[in-house]
Design a protein around this motif. Structure first.
Motif, PDB file in Angstrom:
ATOM      1  N   UNK A 153       3.889   8.824  -6.810  1.00 28.21           N
ATOM      2  CA  UNK A 153       3.183   7.977  -5.857  1.00 28.21           C
ATOM      3  C   UNK A 153       4.140   6.902  -5.386  1.00 28.21           C
ATOM      4  N   UNK A 154       3.990   6.511  -4.135  1.00 32.33           N
ATOM      5  CA  UNK A 154       4.872   5.477  -3.645  1.00 32.33           C
ATOM      6  C   UNK A 154       4.458   4.924  -2.304  1.00 32.33           C
ATOM      7  N   UNK A 155       5.153   3.856  -1.909  1.00 31.47           N
ATOM      8  CA  UNK A 155       4.951   3.264  -0.593  1.00 31.47           C
ATOM      9  C   UNK A 155       6.307   2.853  -0.038  1.00 31.47           C
ATOM     10  N   UNK A 156       6.339   2.615   1.256  1.00 28.50           N
ATOM     11  CA  UNK A 156       7.560   2.203   1.940  1.00 28.50           C
ATOM     12  C   UNK A 156       7.257   0.884   2.638  1.00 28.50           C
ATOM     13  N   UNK A 157       8.090  -0.136   2.353  1.00 28.55           N
ATOM     14  CA  UNK A 157       7.834  -1.448   2.945  1.00 28.55           C
ATOM     15  C   UNK A 157       8.432  -1.543   4.347  1.00 28.55           C
ATOM     16  N   UNK A 158       8.267  -2.698   4.979  1.00 27.57           N
ATOM     17  CA  UNK A 158       8.728  -2.865   6.356  1.00 27.57           C
ATOM     18  C   UNK A 158      10.245  -2.988   6.470  1.00 27.57           C
ATOM     19  N   UNK A 159      10.948  -3.052   5.343  1.00 28.00           N
ATOM     20  CA  UNK A 159      12.409  -2.989   5.343  1.00 28.00           C
ATOM     21  C   UNK A 159      12.900  -1.569   5.094  1.00 28.00           C
ATOM     22  N   UNK A 160      11.959  -0.611   5.092  1.00 32.05           N
ATOM     23  CA  UNK A 160      12.249   0.810   4.840  1.00 32.05           C
ATOM     24  C   UNK A 160      12.735   1.070   3.417  1.00 32.05           C
ATOM     25  N   UNK A 161      12.324   0.218   2.485  1.00 26.84           N
ATOM     26  CA  UNK A 161      12.611   0.438   1.069  1.00 26.84           C
ATOM     27  C   UNK A 161      11.446   1.203   0.469  1.00 26.84           C
ATOM     28  N   UNK A 162      11.751   2.326  -0.173  1.00 24.70           N
ATOM     29  CA  UNK A 162      10.722   3.147  -0.816  1.00 24.70           C
ATOM     30  C   UNK A 162      10.560   2.714  -2.267  1.00 24.70           C
ATOM     31  N   UNK A 163       9.316   2.477  -2.663  1.00 24.24           N
ATOM     32  CA  UNK A 163       8.954   2.153  -4.041  1.00 24.24           C
ATOM     33  C   UNK A 163       8.097   3.297  -4.542  1.00 24.24           C
ATOM     34  N   UNK A 164       8.592   4.085  -5.480  1.00 24.39           N
ATOM     35  CA  UNK A 164       7.853   5.253  -5.950  1.00 24.39           C
ATOM     36  C   UNK A 164       8.170   5.501  -7.411  1.00 24.39           C
ATOM     37  N   UNK A 165       7.261   6.211  -8.070  1.00 25.37           N
ATOM     38  CA  UNK A 165       7.435   6.503  -9.481  1.00 25.37           C
ATOM     39  C   UNK A 165       6.587   7.708  -9.847  1.00 25.37           C
ATOM     40  N   UNK A 166       6.984   8.369 -10.907  1.00 25.48           N
ATOM     41  CA  UNK A 166       6.166   9.448 -11.468  1.00 25.48           C
ATOM     42  C   UNK A 166       5.110   8.795 -12.346  1.00 25.48           C
ATOM     43  N   UNK A 167       3.851   9.122 -12.075  1.00 26.95           N
ATOM     44  CA  UNK A 167       2.741   8.560 -12.844  1.00 26.95           C
ATOM     45  C   UNK A 167       2.173   9.627 -13.763  1.00 26.95           C
ATOM     46  N   UNK A 168       1.798   9.216 -14.945  1.00 27.59           N
ATOM     47  CA  UNK A 168       1.147  10.077 -15.929  1.00 27.59           C
ATOM     48  C   UNK A 168      -0.265   9.552 -16.169  1.00 27.59           C
ATOM     49  N   UNK A 169      -1.076  10.314 -16.862  1.00 28.42           N
ATOM     50  CA  UNK A 169      -2.472   9.946 -17.112  1.00 28.42           C
ATOM     51  C   UNK A 169      -2.556   8.519 -17.655  1.00 28.42           C
ATOM     52  N   UNK A 170      -3.417   7.717 -17.033  1.00 28.12           N
ATOM     53  CA  UNK A 170      -3.634   6.335 -17.441  1.00 28.12           C
ATOM     54  C   UNK A 170      -2.773   5.336 -16.692  1.00 28.12           C
ATOM     55  N   UNK A 171      -1.770   5.807 -15.950  1.00 28.49           N
ATOM     56  CA  UNK A 171      -0.922   4.890 -15.195  1.00 28.49           C
ATOM     57  C   UNK A 171      -1.661   4.378 -13.958  1.00 28.49           C
ATOM     58  N   UNK A 172      -1.313   3.164 -13.576  1.00 26.98           N
ATOM     59  CA  UNK A 172      -1.916   2.497 -12.424  1.00 26.98           C
ATOM     60  C   UNK A 172      -0.794   2.084 -11.478  1.00 26.98           C
ATOM     61  N   UNK A 173      -1.027   2.228 -10.179  1.00 26.14           N
ATOM     62  CA  UNK A 173      -0.069   1.759  -9.179  1.00 26.14           C
ATOM     63  C   UNK A 173      -0.834   1.057  -8.078  1.00 26.14           C
ATOM     64  N   UNK A 174      -0.226   0.022  -7.518  1.00 28.63           N
ATOM     65  CA  UNK A 174      -0.831  -0.714  -6.413  1.00 28.63           C
ATOM     66  C   UNK A 174      -0.025  -0.443  -5.148  1.00 28.63           C
ATOM     67  N   UNK A 175      -0.740  -0.345  -4.029  1.00 31.67           N
ATOM     68  CA  UNK A 175      -0.141  -0.150  -2.718  1.00 31.67           C
ATOM     69  C   UNK A 175      -0.540  -1.360  -1.868  1.00 31.67           C
ATOM     70  N   UNK A 176       0.422  -2.215  -1.510  1.00 30.33           N
ATOM     71  CA  UNK A 176       0.085  -3.415  -0.743  1.00 30.33           C
ATOM     72  C   UNK A 176      -0.538  -3.093   0.617  1.00 30.33           C
TER      73      UNK A 176
END
Length: 190
Positions: free
Chosen positions: A101-124
Motif C-alpha cells: 500500500x502506498x501514496x505519492x505526495x505532491x513532490x512525487x515522492x512515493x511512500x509505500x510498504x508491504x503490510x501484513x495482517x494487523x498493520x495499519x497505514x494512513x493516506x493523507x
C-alpha cells in the motif's frame, strides 16, 4: 421531536452540503446504528481484481453528520485498488493476506510498504494512493475515511472511461493513440 445527539440521515430526501436531512428521532431504532453490509465473502468482480463495499452515509445513514465513512476492500491474488484519491484522509487496517500500500505526495515522492495482517497505514487527504495484493492468498482490508461523503476518483477510469476525447487523453498521458484506444476499450468508453 429533535435529537441533538445524532442525525440519522434520510437518503430518500435530497442531500445537501452538510449531508441528508435527519429522520425523525422518534422513528429511529437501534437497527439504524448497525451496518451488516460487510458480512460474508465478497467476490472481486472487475478488471482490477477487487470488490469494494462502501459504507457511506447513503447506505449507512447513521454516519450522516458524523464526518466518517468506511469501506471493505477485497482482493484476488494480484488484485489492486488502482491509483485514486479522496477529498479526505483514510486509515487502512489489513485483516487478511499481504498487500503493498502506498501514496505519492505532491513532490512525487512515493511512500509505500508491504503490510501484513494487523498493520495499519494512513493516506493523507487528497494524496493519490493504491493497494496491491502481493500475497499468495486473497486479501481483505477495512478503511475508514474522515468524511461522510469522501468521494472516490479512480485515475484510470477518470482518464479512460468518461467523455475525455482520445486525442486529449493521448496528449496528457503521453500514451500512443493505440494505447489510449486500448485503455478506453478496457474501461468501456470506446
Amino acid at each position: 421531536m429533535t435529537s441533538s445527539d445524532f442525525c440519522v440521515g434520510d437518503p430518500s430526501l435530497p442531500r445537501g452540503p452538510q449531508g441528508y436531512a435527519c429522520k425523525d428521532p422518534a422513528k429511529v431504532t437501534t437497527d439504524y446504528f448497525v451496518y451488516t453490509g460487510f458480512r460474508g465473502e465478497k467476490t472481486p468482480n472487475n478488471v482490477f481484481g477487487n470488490n469494494v463495499t462502501l459504507a457511506f452515509s447513503n447506505v449507512f445513514p447513521a454516519f450522516n453528520g458524523l464526518g466518517i465513512s468506511m469501506a471493505r476492500l477485497d482482493f484476488v491474488v494480484g488484485g489492486v485498488i488502482p491509483i485514486h484519491s479522496h477529498r479526505t484522509s483514510e486509515v487502512l487496517i489489513l485483516v487478511k493476506g499481504s498487500i503493498i500500500a502506498g501514496f505519492i505526495d505532491t513532490n512525487n515522492t512515493a511512500y509505500y510498504n508491504r503490510l501484513e495482517i494487523g498493520d495499519v497505514m494512513v493516506f493523507p487527504q487528497a494524496m493519490v494512493h493504491f493497494q496491491i495484493n502481493v500475497g499468495k492468498t486473497p486479501a481483505t482490508a477495512y478503511v475508514s475515511l474522515n468524511g461522510a461523503n469522501p468521494a472516490l476518483q479512480l485515475t484510470p477510469t477518470s482518464l479512460f472511461a468518461g467523455n475525455l476525447p482520445a486525442n486529449i487523453a493521448q496528449k496528457i498521458t503521453l500514451l500512443s493513440r493505440k494505447e489510449v484506444m486500448q485503455m478506453q476499450r478496457i474501461f468501456g468508453a470506446a
